[in-house]
Write a protein that holds these residues in place. Structure first.
Motif, short mmCIF file in Angstrom:
data_model
loop_
_atom_site.label_atom_id
_atom_site.label_comp_id
_atom_site.label_asym_id
_atom_site.label_seq_id
_atom_site.Cartn_x
_atom_site.Cartn_y
_atom_site.Cartn_z
N GLU A 157 0.84 -1.21 0.00
CA GLU A 157 0.00 0.00 0.00
C GLU A 157 0.87 1.25 0.00
OE1 GLU A 157 -2.90 2.52 3.00
OE2 GLU A 157 -2.95 0.34 3.16
N LYS A 158 1.87 1.29 0.87
CA LYS A 158 2.71 2.48 0.95
C LYS A 158 3.53 2.67 -0.31
CE LYS A 158 2.68 2.94 5.91
NZ LYS A 158 3.40 3.17 7.13
N LEU A 159 3.98 1.58 -0.92
CA LEU A 159 4.72 1.70 -2.18
C LEU A 159 3.81 2.27 -3.27
CD1 LEU A 159 7.44 1.17 -3.58
CD2 LEU A 159 6.57 -1.11 -4.15
N GLU A 190 21.00 2.55 -1.19
CA GLU A 190 19.99 1.52 -0.87
C GLU A 190 18.70 1.77 -1.65
OE1 GLU A 190 22.83 1.82 2.55
OE2 GLU A 190 21.68 3.31 1.45
N SER A 191 18.26 3.03 -1.72
CA SER A 191 17.01 3.31 -2.45
C SER A 191 17.22 3.12 -3.95
CB SER A 191 16.48 4.71 -2.13
OG SER A 191 17.22 5.73 -2.75
N THR A 192 18.42 3.41 -4.42
CA THR A 192 18.72 3.19 -5.83
C THR A 192 18.71 1.69 -6.15
OG1 THR A 192 19.99 5.24 -5.94
CG2 THR A 192 20.44 3.59 -7.65
N VAL A 209 14.14 8.27 -5.78
CA VAL A 209 13.60 9.27 -4.85
C VAL A 209 12.30 8.74 -4.23
CG1 VAL A 209 12.67 11.62 -4.65
CG2 VAL A 209 14.73 11.19 -6.04
N ILE A 210 11.46 8.11 -5.05
CA ILE A 210 10.22 7.52 -4.53
C ILE A 210 10.55 6.40 -3.55
CG2 ILE A 210 8.22 6.10 -5.18
CD1 ILE A 210 8.01 7.87 -7.72
N THR A 211 11.51 5.54 -3.90
CA THR A 211 11.81 4.44 -3.00
C THR A 211 12.45 4.95 -1.70
OG1 THR A 211 13.87 3.96 -4.21
CG2 THR A 211 11.94 2.62 -4.75
N TYR A 212 13.18 6.07 -1.77
CA TYR A 212 13.72 6.60 -0.51
C TYR A 212 12.60 7.15 0.37
CZ TYR A 212 16.91 8.37 2.95
OH TYR A 212 17.56 8.57 4.14
N ALA A 213 11.64 7.84 -0.23
CA ALA A 213 10.48 8.31 0.54
C ALA A 213 9.74 7.11 1.16
CB ALA A 213 9.55 9.13 -0.35
N PHE A 214 9.62 6.04 0.39
CA PHE A 214 9.00 4.81 0.88
C PHE A 214 9.79 4.24 2.06
CE2 PHE A 214 9.30 0.13 0.54
CZ PHE A 214 8.00 -0.21 0.88
N MET A 215 11.11 4.22 1.94
CA MET A 215 11.96 3.69 3.02
C MET A 215 11.83 4.55 4.28
SD MET A 215 15.25 2.74 0.65
CE MET A 215 16.23 1.81 1.82
N GLN A 216 11.72 5.86 4.11
CA GLN A 216 11.52 6.74 5.26
C GLN A 216 10.16 6.46 5.92
OE1 GLN A 216 11.99 10.35 2.91
NE2 GLN A 216 13.72 10.95 4.22
N ALA A 217 9.12 6.39 5.10
CA ALA A 217 7.77 6.21 5.62
C ALA A 217 7.60 4.89 6.35
CB ALA A 217 6.75 6.30 4.48
N THR A 218 8.26 3.85 5.86
CA THR A 218 8.08 2.50 6.42
C THR A 218 9.13 2.14 7.46
OG1 THR A 218 9.33 1.50 4.61
CG2 THR A 218 6.92 1.66 4.33
N GLY A 219 9.92 3.12 7.87
CA GLY A 219 10.89 2.89 8.94
C GLY A 219 12.10 2.08 8.56
N MET A 220 12.34 1.91 7.28
CA MET A 220 13.57 1.23 6.86
C MET A 220 14.77 2.11 7.14
SD MET A 220 12.41 -0.67 3.38
CE MET A 220 10.99 -1.77 3.40
N VAL A 221 14.52 3.41 7.18
CA VAL A 221 15.51 4.38 7.63
C VAL A 221 14.83 5.27 8.66
CG1 VAL A 221 16.86 4.39 5.49
CG2 VAL A 221 15.03 6.05 5.78
N ASN A 222 15.56 5.67 9.67
CA ASN A 222 15.04 6.61 10.67
C ASN A 222 15.57 7.99 10.27
OD1 ASN A 222 14.32 8.15 12.87
ND2 ASN A 222 15.26 6.81 14.40
N ASP A 223 14.72 8.75 9.61
CA ASP A 223 15.10 10.08 9.16
C ASP A 223 14.41 11.19 9.94
OD1 ASP A 223 17.05 9.37 7.39
OD2 ASP A 223 15.93 9.90 5.58
#
Length: 192
Positions: free
Chosen positions: A34-36, A141-143, A160-174
């Motif tokens: 869903e988040k992707l 990682e997002s690339t 850029v989209i996958t990095y936003a996804f990683m931020q939103a889903t806690g794969m990275v703590n930004d």
């Protein structure tokens, strides 16, 4: 919450999203899909636009049930294009249907969540940014995730989209280091 990340501004919906959801590690495969999808719909738009329409997306896309969305045909896509409660973009809707089919393949093969989390070694990356100016738009990682998704056939999933996804889903703590959520999520990721 004082000192929260400035990107959420003061809109109550955005603040609630920041305070309770953004950056929390998500491991449920359906929720990750869903988040992707929603991050793909965000391309060219602001996240608050998507957030305001999220309930409409959930209703239109059958609760983001990949098995149901994977069965959509041209008539069902045309029906979705009539819904003002979502972003009515044929390419993104068609990408969602194709993505549902790809999700099912990956889920059956190796698990969607483990596959996505493998791009960060299975654990959240704990960044320590003091200001938004330090946050990258994309990372290696997002690339890598973007390239792997595209190789599988996904679209609307650039780095850029996958990095936003990683931020939103806690794969990275930004969360910014001055934001209380940074310490909370950092501590939570080391438990267990």
């Amino acid at each position: 919450m004082t000192d929260r990340c400035t990107w959420c501004g003061t809109d109550p919906l955005y603040v609630a999203y920041h305070d309770t959801e953004w950056g929390v590690p998500e491991r449920d495969p359906r929720a990750l899909w869903e988040k992707l999808v929603l991050d793909g719909f965000q391309a060219g738009l602001s996240w608050i636009t998507i957030l305001r329409k999220r309930d409409g997306f959930r209703e239109e896309f059958d609760g983001f049930d990949p098995e149901r969305v994977a069965r959509w045909d041209a008539a069902r896509i045309d029906r979705a294009l009539q819904n003002p409660g979502i972003v009515r973009h044929r390419g993104k809707i068609e990408a969602t249907v194709k993505g549902a089919r790809l999700f099912l393949e990956i889920e059956g093969d190796q698990g969607f969540a483990p596959w996505l989390w493998s791009f960060v070694g299975g654990q959240p990356i704990q960044n320590r940014f003091a200001s938004m100016a330090e946050v990258p738009a994309a990372t290696p990682e997002s690339t890598a995730m973007s390239k792997a998704l595209k190789k599988r056939g996904f679209t609307f999933c650039g780095p850029v989209i996958t990095y936003a996804f990683m931020q939103a889903t806690g794969m990275v703590n930004d969360h910014m280091t001055g934001c209380p959520r940074h310490a909370e999520l950092s501590a939570a990721s080391t438990v267990g």
